[in-house]
Scaffold this active site. Structure first.
Site, mmCIF file in Angstrom:
data_model
loop_
_atom_site.group_PDB
_atom_site.id
_atom_site.type_symbol
_atom_site.label_atom_id
_atom_site.label_comp_id
_atom_site.label_asym_id
_atom_site.label_seq_id
_atom_site.Cartn_x
_atom_site.Cartn_y
_atom_site.Cartn_z
ATOM 1 N N ASP A 13 16.286 20.515 -14.630
ATOM 2 C CA ASP A 13 16.287 21.614 -13.665
ATOM 3 C C ASP A 13 17.488 22.540 -13.829
ATOM 4 O O ASP A 13 17.998 23.083 -12.858
ATOM 5 C CB ASP A 13 16.199 21.072 -12.222
ATOM 6 C CG ASP A 13 15.059 20.091 -12.086
ATOM 7 O OD1 ASP A 13 13.955 20.443 -12.515
ATOM 8 O OD2 ASP A 13 15.269 18.966 -11.595
ATOM 9 N N LYS A 16 15.878 25.903 -17.756
ATOM 10 C CA LYS A 16 15.527 26.079 -19.175
ATOM 11 C C LYS A 16 14.378 27.078 -19.359
ATOM 12 O O LYS A 16 14.336 27.790 -20.344
ATOM 13 C CB LYS A 16 15.111 24.728 -19.789
ATOM 14 C CG LYS A 16 16.254 23.733 -19.853
ATOM 15 C CD LYS A 16 15.815 22.417 -20.460
ATOM 16 C CE LYS A 16 14.909 21.598 -19.569
ATOM 17 N NZ LYS A 16 15.511 21.095 -18.337
ATOM 18 N N GLY A 40 8.923 20.865 -15.125
ATOM 19 C CA GLY A 40 8.480 22.033 -14.367
ATOM 20 C C GLY A 40 9.326 23.207 -14.786
ATOM 21 O O GLY A 40 10.540 23.180 -14.645
ATOM 22 N N HIS A 41 8.705 24.204 -15.375
ATOM 23 C CA HIS A 41 9.457 25.374 -15.806
ATOM 24 C C HIS A 41 9.028 26.573 -14.983
ATOM 25 O O HIS A 41 7.858 26.904 -14.941
ATOM 26 C CB HIS A 41 9.192 25.654 -17.289
ATOM 27 C CG HIS A 41 9.785 24.616 -18.189
ATOM 28 N ND1 HIS A 41 9.397 24.449 -19.481
ATOM 29 C CD2 HIS A 41 10.735 23.697 -17.971
ATOM 30 C CE1 HIS A 41 10.092 23.467 -20.021
ATOM 31 N NE2 HIS A 41 10.910 22.993 -19.122
ATOM 32 N N GLN A 223 13.018 18.006 -19.388
ATOM 33 C CA GLN A 223 13.996 17.048 -18.851
ATOM 34 C C GLN A 223 15.376 17.364 -19.456
ATOM 35 O O GLN A 223 15.620 18.515 -19.749
ATOM 36 C CB GLN A 223 13.583 15.591 -19.098
ATOM 37 C CG GLN A 223 12.359 15.172 -18.289
ATOM 38 C CD GLN A 223 11.067 15.562 -18.954
ATOM 39 O OE1 GLN A 223 10.876 15.330 -20.134
ATOM 40 N NE2 GLN A 223 10.181 16.165 -18.213
HETATM 41 P P1 IMP Z 1 9.282 10.373 -15.228
HETATM 42 O O1 IMP Z 1 9.708 11.291 -16.330
HETATM 43 O O2 IMP Z 1 8.197 10.946 -14.373
HETATM 44 O O3 IMP Z 1 8.964 8.998 -15.733
HETATM 45 O O4 IMP Z 1 10.541 10.190 -14.251
HETATM 46 C C1 IMP Z 1 11.726 9.542 -14.674
HETATM 47 C C2 IMP Z 1 12.965 10.243 -14.116
HETATM 48 O O5 IMP Z 1 13.105 11.516 -14.724
HETATM 49 C C3 IMP Z 1 12.916 10.493 -12.610
HETATM 50 O O6 IMP Z 1 14.229 10.396 -12.090
HETATM 51 C C4 IMP Z 1 12.428 11.920 -12.519
HETATM 52 O O7 IMP Z 1 12.800 12.536 -11.310
HETATM 53 C C5 IMP Z 1 13.146 12.525 -13.705
HETATM 54 N N1 IMP Z 1 12.491 13.716 -14.254
HETATM 55 C C6 IMP Z 1 11.384 13.763 -15.023
HETATM 56 N N2 IMP Z 1 11.084 15.014 -15.356
HETATM 57 C C7 IMP Z 1 12.030 15.790 -14.810
HETATM 58 C C8 IMP Z 1 12.296 17.220 -14.859
HETATM 59 O O8 IMP Z 1 11.593 18.006 -15.492
HETATM 60 N N3 IMP Z 1 13.381 17.635 -14.149
HETATM 61 C C9 IMP Z 1 14.192 16.777 -13.492
HETATM 62 N N4 IMP Z 1 14.005 15.460 -13.448
HETATM 63 C C10 IMP Z 1 12.932 14.973 -14.100
#
Ligand code: IMP
Length: 423
Positions: A13, A16, A40-41, A223
């Site tokens: 977040d 990007k 989420g972009h 991420q």
């Molecule tokens: P998962 O990727 O859904 O398995 O989540 C694993 C961890 O990564 C959790 O803490 C999510 O909140 C975090 N996470 C996954 N995708 C994002 C992102 O795009 N932005 C911020 N945190 C993320």
């Protein structure tokens, strides 16, 4: 061979999407190489907001081919709905390319993500519950379904039957859930295959050929560094490699093609989900960051935890990604503060740390050692020239640069494309 990687340096977040949108002006390809629709972009173009989770942000730039490479896990339903959404809103996604080797998120992955999180109770990861972890688990267990499998109904059915038998045992016997039936899944996914056929191709070859012709490739990380499965704050991480190496393994290219690695850093810090966060704030300052920064997740709507910028973590991101430059975002949010704190070291269990600690126990006990610098408390959201920024803002930027040893080439002061200082 001009290829650039853009990636998150923190816990995601960082903004990007808007960075890629800016750089994609000059790119021929914008490539997602890992993650899935957990990303989420958000891109704002002339007041219009686009929230994307599967299609690369580069799709918004005319002439830039969006590519979903092999390292991504694809939820076809989400991908198709984004293709439709873009088409309806006048953005043409017809050039989208999808790797035949990308793995597919299946209904049992989403189900397992939810029940496993529930089972973990207070130890939950705080995942996005999109099935990302279980899809990567199957990939590494070599029982994943790939996009290419959907085009061979017999192979698809055989694979699905085998894997679903196992998943149903886990769902019913371990998690006390109802089993899933194969028929509706087959039907649903074969229909997705038909919709996705025009986009499906060998993306590694496509990019290789493009680079050989001198085309510009932009790798769009999802991420971020501290959520990396190998280099992040394990186990509170995602299941892929958002660090620079992931761009290569995830797209099927070698390291020689890369000439720039741009790290995106928010001027403060946020995290969704659980896990350590040394500079997290539980006071009015943190509340201000949430409110002014609009710190709610694009994908899940969750309120983000907020805190001061952490230079120990940022130096770590410089190291593990070989960053060549930094794009600093959301500086305008800090205009609210009289003084601004920045963590430059940690103390934990009686020791001081300048480098990001390896041990989870040490990290959990970290207290930040702050430097405090003066704020500027004036609206900077219309400034586009570095020299027009208040001197306190310039000093904040130069201070960060000095501490991380990498130039900050861009600073964003608002969500609009135009709200950008280029140095
Ligand atoms: P998962 O990727 O859904 O398995 O989540 C694993 C961890 O990564 C959790 O803490 C999510 O909140 C975090 N996470 C996954 N995708 C994002 C992102 O795009 N932005 C911020 N945190 C993320």
């Amino acid at each position: 061979m001009p290829a650039t990687i853009v990636l998150g340096t923190q816990w995601g977040d960082e903004g990007k999407g808007r960075v890629v949108d800016h750089l994609a002006k000059d790119a021929d390809f914008a490539v997602r190489f890992q993650g899935g629709n957990n990303a989420g972009h958000t891109i704002v173009v002339e007041g219009e907001r686009f929230a994307l989770s599967m299609v690369p942000s580069g799709v918004i730039q005319p002439g830039c081919v969006p590519v979903i490479a092999s390292g991504v896990v694809v939820d076809p339903k989400v991908l198709i709905s984004e293709i439709d959404m873009l088409t309806e809103r006048g953005v043409d996604p017809s050039e989208l390319k999808l790797s035949a080797n990308a793995h597919v998120i299946m209904p049992y992955h989403r189900k397992l993500d939810a029940v496993m999180e529930r089972h973990l109770g207070v130890n939950n990861i705080g995942t996005t519950r999109k099935g990302i972890g279980p899809a990567y688990t199957d990939k590494y267990a070599r029982q994943g379904i790939r996009i290419q499998d959907l085009y061979d109904p017999k192979i698809f059915e055989d694979k699905l039957e085998l894997v679903l038998t196992e998943k149903n045992k886990i769902l019913t016997r371990v998690y006390n859930q109802l089993p899933m039936e194969i028929g509706p899944i087959l039907e649903e996914y074969l229909a997705y295959a038909e919709r996705l056929a025009p986009y499906t191709t060998d993306t590694s070859l496509l990019l290789f050929q493009g680079l050989a012709e001198g085309k510009m490739v932009l790798f769009e990380g999802a991420q971020a560094t501290l959520l990396d499965i190998d280099h992040g704050t394990y186990p509170f991480v995602t299941s892929s490699n958002p660090t620079a190496g992931g761009a290569l393994t995830g797209s099927g290219l070698g390291p020689k093609v890369i000439d720039k690695v741009i790290g995106v850093a928010k001027a403060y810090l946020s995290r969704v989900g659980t896990g350590p966060f040394p500079t997290e704030l539980h006071d009015a300052a943190g509340e201000t960051m949430v409110e002014v920064g609009g710190e709610f997740g694009t994908v899940t709507g969750r309120r983000r935890r907020c805190g001061w910028l952490d230079l120990v973590a940022l130096r770590y991101a410089v190291r593990v990604n070989s960053l060549t430059e930094v794009f600093l975002t959301k500086l305008d949010v800090l205009s609210e503060f009289e003084t601004i704190k920045v963590a430059n070291a940690y103390t934990s269990l009686g020791e001081t740390y300048d480098e990001f600690p390896r041990q989870q126990r040490v990290l959990y006990n970290c207290a930040p050692v702050y430097d405090e610098v003066p704020g500027w408390q004036t609206d900077i959201s219309a400034i586009t020239d570095f020299n027009d920024l208040p001197k306190e803002a310039r000093r904040y930027i130069e201070y960060i640069e000095h501490r991380i040893g990498v130039p900050i080439k861009w600073v964003s002061v608002g969500a609009e494309r135009s709200q950008l200082v280029v140095r």
